[in-house]
Design an enzyme around this catalytic site. Sequence first.
Site, short mmCIF file in Angstrom:
data_model
loop_
_atom_site.label_atom_id
_atom_site.label_comp_id
_atom_site.label_asym_id
_atom_site.label_seq_id
_atom_site.Cartn_x
_atom_site.Cartn_y
_atom_site.Cartn_z
N ASP A 3 0.89 -1.18 0.00
CA ASP A 3 0.00 0.00 0.00
C ASP A 3 0.92 1.23 0.00
O ASP A 3 1.51 1.56 1.02
CB ASP A 3 -0.90 -0.03 1.24
CG ASP A 3 -1.79 1.20 1.34
OD1 ASP A 3 -1.83 2.00 0.38
OD2 ASP A 3 -2.43 1.36 2.40
N HIS A 85 8.48 12.01 -16.12
CA HIS A 85 9.21 13.26 -16.37
C HIS A 85 9.02 14.21 -15.21
O HIS A 85 7.96 14.31 -14.61
CB HIS A 85 8.86 13.88 -17.72
CG HIS A 85 7.55 14.59 -17.84
ND1 HIS A 85 7.38 15.91 -17.47
CD2 HIS A 85 6.36 14.20 -18.34
CE1 HIS A 85 6.13 16.28 -17.74
NE2 HIS A 85 5.48 15.27 -18.26
N GLU A 131 10.99 16.75 -21.00
CA GLU A 131 9.90 16.05 -21.73
C GLU A 131 9.05 17.06 -22.48
O GLU A 131 8.61 16.82 -23.61
CB GLU A 131 9.03 15.25 -20.74
CG GLU A 131 8.01 14.34 -21.41
CD GLU A 131 6.65 14.96 -21.67
OE1 GLU A 131 5.80 14.30 -22.27
OE2 GLU A 131 6.42 16.13 -21.30
N GLU A 132 8.82 18.20 -21.85
CA GLU A 132 7.86 19.16 -22.40
C GLU A 132 8.36 19.88 -23.65
O GLU A 132 7.58 20.55 -24.32
CB GLU A 132 7.47 20.20 -21.33
CG GLU A 132 6.75 19.59 -20.11
CD GLU A 132 5.33 19.14 -20.40
OE1 GLU A 132 4.91 19.17 -21.57
OE2 GLU A 132 4.65 18.73 -19.44
N ASP A 160 2.86 9.50 -16.40
CA ASP A 160 2.80 10.92 -16.76
C ASP A 160 1.35 11.36 -16.61
O ASP A 160 0.50 10.98 -17.42
CB ASP A 160 3.29 11.07 -18.22
CG ASP A 160 3.38 12.52 -18.68
OD1 ASP A 160 3.01 13.43 -17.92
OD2 ASP A 160 3.82 12.73 -19.83
N ASP A 264 -3.81 7.96 -5.46
CA ASP A 264 -3.58 6.79 -4.59
C ASP A 264 -3.77 5.49 -5.37
O ASP A 264 -2.98 4.54 -5.24
CB ASP A 264 -4.51 6.86 -3.38
CG ASP A 264 -4.05 5.94 -2.26
OD1 ASP A 264 -2.91 5.43 -2.29
OD2 ASP A 264 -4.85 5.73 -1.32
N ASP A 268 -0.58 2.88 -6.02
CA ASP A 268 -0.67 1.48 -5.59
C ASP A 268 -0.48 0.54 -6.79
O ASP A 268 0.10 -0.54 -6.64
CB ASP A 268 -2.01 1.23 -4.89
CG ASP A 268 -2.05 1.87 -3.50
OD1 ASP A 268 -0.99 2.29 -2.98
OD2 ASP A 268 -3.16 1.94 -2.92
N1 PHE Z 1 3.12 13.88 -22.29
C1 PHE Z 1 2.03 14.82 -22.22
C2 PHE Z 1 2.55 16.08 -21.52
O1 PHE Z 1 3.44 16.00 -20.72
C3 PHE Z 1 0.85 14.32 -21.47
C4 PHE Z 1 0.41 12.95 -21.84
C5 PHE Z 1 0.76 11.89 -21.04
C6 PHE Z 1 -0.33 12.73 -22.96
C7 PHE Z 1 0.36 10.61 -21.37
C8 PHE Z 1 -0.74 11.45 -23.31
C9 PHE Z 1 -0.38 10.40 -22.49
O2 PHE Z 1 2.08 17.15 -21.77
ZN ZN Z 2 2.90 18.31 -20.33
ZN ZN Z 3 3.54 15.18 -18.96
CA CA Z 4 -2.05 3.64 -1.15
#
Ligand code: PHE
Ligand code: ZN
Ligand code: ZN
Ligand code: CA
Length: 289
Positions: A3, A85, A131-132, A160, A264, A268
């Site tokens: 948990d 990310h 990532e962005e 993400d 949560d 998990d």
């Molecule tokens: N990667 C995208 C972002 O960071 C969000 C996303 C995550 C989209 C997972 C689709 C699936 O803006």
């Molecule tokens: Zn994003």
């Molecule tokens: Zn994202």
């Molecule tokens: Ca939990």
Amino acid sequence: SPDISVTNTKAHLDKLQEIATANGGNRYTGRPGYKASADWVKAKLDAAGYTTTLQSFSTSAGTSYNVIAEWPHGDANHVVMTGAHLDSVSSGAGINDNGTGSAGVLEVALAYAASGQTPRNRLRFGFWGAEEIGLLGSKYYVGQLSATEKAKLRLYLNFDMIGSPNPGYFVYNDNPAGNGARDDLTAYFTSKNIATEYIDVQGRSDHAAFRASGIATAGTFTGAEGTKTSAQATKWGGTAGQAYDPCYHRACDNINNLSLTALDRNIDAIGHMVWNYAQKDYADPEPPA
Ligand code: PHE
Ligand code: ZN
Ligand code: ZN
Ligand code: CA
Ligand code: ZN
């Protein structure tokens, strides 16, 4: 299954909000709020006994960093990696996107270290920069692995956006054939009476670089700019006709932009996967490449 503590995970999110607030309101690539986030995550993992690396790479927005952490036990030829990310967009603190994935993966790593488990396989965790601005950190990481190191990677799990305020429960469906991790995630949610839908997220997050190298990937997602349907509101609750995350990529993606229930449930699920894949028997001889 463990948990995983949502209280501890929320405390990590409070810290990421505090870092953003102290650094101009964001944790964007090349800005001090990103480096402070990376230094903080690395220090937590170091203190828990992980072997960590701060991997720097350059981008058009400045230097960025991946934090890589390995639990120094288990068969180093069979690596199970979990990542998220750590950077935000420039407009806000990035608490759902992707404080939630970062805090959840961090808490699972800390819980595993504290658990006294003896893993069969090698667990590795990745916190990706940039990532962005084009999935740059995960691309850099995969790109610098040798063929030998890539062949050791048996699974990459990506998280993400896992605490969206009007959540859906999505399991990535864009995996190579024969990857049981997608089905294991789905079965986990089913066992908790949580309905899921598959989503083809294609190139939209950090699993893409792993997938492009032929590595098995899986992950979960609670939704971004898409709109919840009435059928989804019936099975998941929340508000039909509204975005899963109305604050996606906006200044209001702050510490109030969360469903702690969704968070949560997803942490998990991460714990379930990490604990199980830590013990998975990757029988030799190796499968054909
Ligand atoms: N990667 C995208 C972002 O960071 C969000 C996303 C995550 C989209 C997972 C689709 C699936 O803006
Ligand atoms: Zn994003
Ligand atoms: Zn994202
Ligand atoms: Ca939990
Ligand atoms: Zn092997």
